[in-house]
Enzyme design. Structure first.
Site, PDB file in Angstrom:
ATOM      1  N   GLU A 333      -7.445  -5.079  -3.739  1.00  0.00           N
ATOM      2  CA  GLU A 333      -6.503  -6.096  -3.440  1.00  0.00           C
ATOM      3  C   GLU A 333      -7.159  -6.348  -1.883  1.00  0.00           C
ATOM      4  O   GLU A 333      -6.255  -6.802  -0.956  1.00  0.00           O
ATOM      5  CB  GLU A 333      -4.771  -5.219  -2.139  1.00  0.00           C
ATOM      6  CG  GLU A 333      -4.096  -5.098  -3.681  1.00  0.00           C
ATOM      7  CD  GLU A 333      -2.735  -3.892  -3.870  1.00  0.00           C
ATOM      8  OE1 GLU A 333      -1.918  -4.310  -4.252  1.00  0.00           O
ATOM      9  OE2 GLU A 333      -3.081  -3.133  -2.836  1.00  0.00           O
TER      10      GLU A 333
HETATM   11  C1  TNX Z   1      -1.064  -1.469  -5.469  1.00  0.00           C
HETATM   12  S1  TNX Z   1      -2.529  -0.056  -7.261  1.00  0.00           S
HETATM   13  C2  TNX Z   1      -1.565  -0.550  -4.933  1.00  0.00           C
HETATM   14  C3  TNX Z   1      -1.294  -0.021  -3.091  1.00  0.00           C
HETATM   15  C4  TNX Z   1       0.313   0.078  -3.780  1.00  0.00           C
HETATM   16  C5  TNX Z   1       1.129   0.395  -5.081  1.00  0.00           C
HETATM   17  C6  TNX Z   1       2.740   0.096  -5.786  1.00  0.00           C
HETATM   18  C7  TNX Z   1      -3.838   0.027  -6.668  1.00  0.00           C
HETATM   19  C8  TNX Z   1      -5.289  -0.488  -6.652  1.00  0.00           C
HETATM   20  N1  TNX Z   1      -3.386  -0.819  -4.831  1.00  0.00           N
HETATM   21  O1  TNX Z   1      -2.044   0.135  -2.597  1.00  0.00           O
HETATM   22  O2  TNX Z   1       1.145   1.437  -2.833  1.00  0.00           O
HETATM   23  O3  TNX Z   1       0.780  -0.871  -5.388  1.00  0.00           O
HETATM   24  O4  TNX Z   1       2.636   0.297  -6.868  1.00  0.00           O
END
Ligand code: TNX
Length: 519
Positions: A333
């Site tokens: 992300e």
């Molecule tokens: C996605 S999964 C994220 C996290 C969040 C999560 C909440 C991932 C690699 N990144 O930063 O905490 O969703 O479900």
């Protein structure tokens, strides 16, 4: 014992062999309720009874084997009240005793074991100490559920006679705990390790940094914890592990044959670091601490050399206190990082990890870059990324968000959790096969399975347990047990019977209506 009150069919099965009179209290013993389900189980029809006169004989001089023997004595003590002696001796134990020994059967590999239970003995053998440790969990589960109680239970401690030969399907199985969004102290992590160990899991990934907090002491960059560790989601006081505390966690995990994978998420999810050191920001200005739950707004300054010095120092210190072979580099992300900056950044970070003698793991987005040989991509959302990782020869850690995310709500009424990926009821969490979930990613591409627990909505141990149980035993089984011979309809009975066991362990689990609980 009152025969009318034998609690279950399985107990009735054995009641023929047991005298119904003069036995203290009910003992519900069964071979049918093991989780994860063993590769093979044969009933012998006999019953072994553990008594105050029993000892645990340990063959050979291997210190790890001795330690496993002591672990077994320690877990059996509170509920039985027996101070079982651990005897290091070459002699064949007399009837009534337990024997632990290594044997030269390489086909049992790292974690497999054989367990033979007759009227006279419990004999546990394995190729490696880790296998004995996994087998010890089977012994616990073969005893009545009361064995997990913290105080003395006046029942007879019987074990159903059997021959079990057992080994895992995947070599890495575990959980992730996000200690960045909310901080959890050493005692909580140890309890989580105990619960993972109980279900034969061997991996705990610690998400040690994120926008809301930096949770591991880095001696060369002390402000990371002084400033970056000082809060958490919701504005609580946060916290961090000193390196000594981290080493204590690693040791506690190693005593349970569990590998710790530490994660420092980057280049995004880095606000806590950016708030601690102005020089990590492109504009040389520290950000404010962040206590909300948005994602995707922060990035390290990928063009500055100091950023790579920072990463080198952090991974250098972390590598020195992490005996396991992996360092997790995050990589997810990174919406605030331009793609043309992300690619050279992740490429260089993989080299830093390698320089410190470790293998890199990253969330599936890292497949956008050229992967170093042996880098592992963690599939969470994007199957195209994961297939690209496979194309580059990488192996995949399976953590599909819509199946394996422990922070997803069970249903729309769950008091904790999120639901952006799915509602994950207990059946849905169980009914999937890592080797067939994504076309093009098969058994041989899979490095392991991991169930992550993100903690935006989770702030105390009770909350962790409520989200983790009863889904975790299902993930443990998916990772360990052969696909053939198991399925939701029979699993839910076994899980229901674990209700008493989880309760004895003090776990306040979610009582899904889909499961016939026996408590
Ligand atoms: C996605 S999964 C994220 C996290 C969040 C999560 C909440 C991932 C690699 N990144 O930063 O905490 O969703 O479900």
């Amino acid at each position: 014992m009152n025969c009318k009150h034998l609690p279950s069919l399985v107990a009735i099965l054995f009641s023929g062999m047991m005298s119904c009179v003069n036995k203290p209290q009910t003992a519900s013993i069964s071979l049918d309720n093991l989780i994860p389900k063993p590769a093979s189980v044969k009933a012998s029809g006999e019953v072994f009874e553990l008594t105050t006169a029993s000892s645990i004989f340990v063959e050979g001089q291997d210190q790890d084997v001795l330690r496993v023997g002591q672990f077994l004595a320690d877990v059996l003590k509170p509920a039985t009240g027996f101070a079982l002696k651990v005897v290091n001796s070459g002699e064949t134990p007399a009837p009534g005793n337990i024997l632990l020994a290594l044997k030269a059967d390489t086909s049992l590999r790292e974690e497999g074991y054989e367990l033979s239970v007759t009227r006279d003995h419990v004999k546990l053998t394995a190729y490696k100490p880790a296998g004995l440790f996994r087998g010890v969990q089977t012994i616990r589960q073969l005893l009545p559920a009361e064995i997990e109680m913290p105080d003395i239970q006046h029942i007879s401690w019987q074990i159903a006679g059997s021959t079990i030969r057992d080994y895992p399907l995947y070599s890495l199985r575990g959980g992730m705990l996000d200690v960045a969004r909310h901080f959890f102290g050493v005692e909580d992590v140890k309890r989580y390790l105990d619960l993972l160990a109980f279900y034969k899991m061997n991996l705990l990934h610690l998400h040690l940094s994120d926008d809301q907090g930096w949770r591991i002491e880095i001696k060369s960059w002390p402000n990371l914890t002084a400033q970056g560790g000082s809060t958490e989601v919701g504005g609580g006081k946060g916290g961090f592990y000193t390196q000594d505390q981290y080493k204590d966690i690693v040791k506690y995990a190693a005593d349970r044959f569990i590998t710790i994978i530490p994660e420092i998420d980057m280049p995004g999810h880095t606000n806590a670091a950016l708030a601690s050191y102005p020089e990590l920001n492109c504009n040389d200005t520290a950000t404010k601490l962040y206590t909300g739950t948005e994602v995707g707004f922060s990035t390290l300054c990928t063009k500055k050399e100091i950023t790579y010095k920072f990463i080198d120092d952090v991974f250098g210190e972390l590598a020195a206190i992490t005996p396991g072979p992996y360092l997790h580099i995050g990589g997810d992300e990174s919406h605030a990082t331009k793609k043309e900056d992300y690619i050279p950044f992740v490429t260089r970070v993989q080299e830093i990890v390698k320089k410190h003698g470790k293998l890199a793991i990253g969330w599936d987005e890292i497949a956008l870059t050229k992967l170093q040989p042996n880098t592992i991509a963690q599939f969470w959302a994007d199957s195209a990324n994961s297939k690209e990782a496979v194309r580059q020869g990488a192996r995949i850690m399976m953590s599909p968000a819509n199946k394996a995310y422990l922070d997803m709500q069970y249903d729309s009424t769950s008091r904790l959790g999120l639901h952006w990926a799915a509602y994950i009821e207990v059946d849905s969490a169980y009914i999937w096969n890592p080797a067939t979930l994504v076309q093009g990613i098969g058994y041989n591409n899979i490095f392991g399975i991991e169930a992550p627990l993100w903690t935006e909505t989770i702030s105390k141990m009770d909350d962790i347990e409520y989200m983790v149980f009863p889904r975790l035993p299902g993930y443990a089984e998916i990772g360990w047990s052969p696909v053939a011979g198991r399925g939701w309809d029979e699993y839910k009975i076994r899980l229901g019977n674990h209700g008493r066991r989880m309760k004895s362990l003090g776990i306040d689990f979610y009582r899904s209506k889909l499961v016939p609980w026996v408590e």
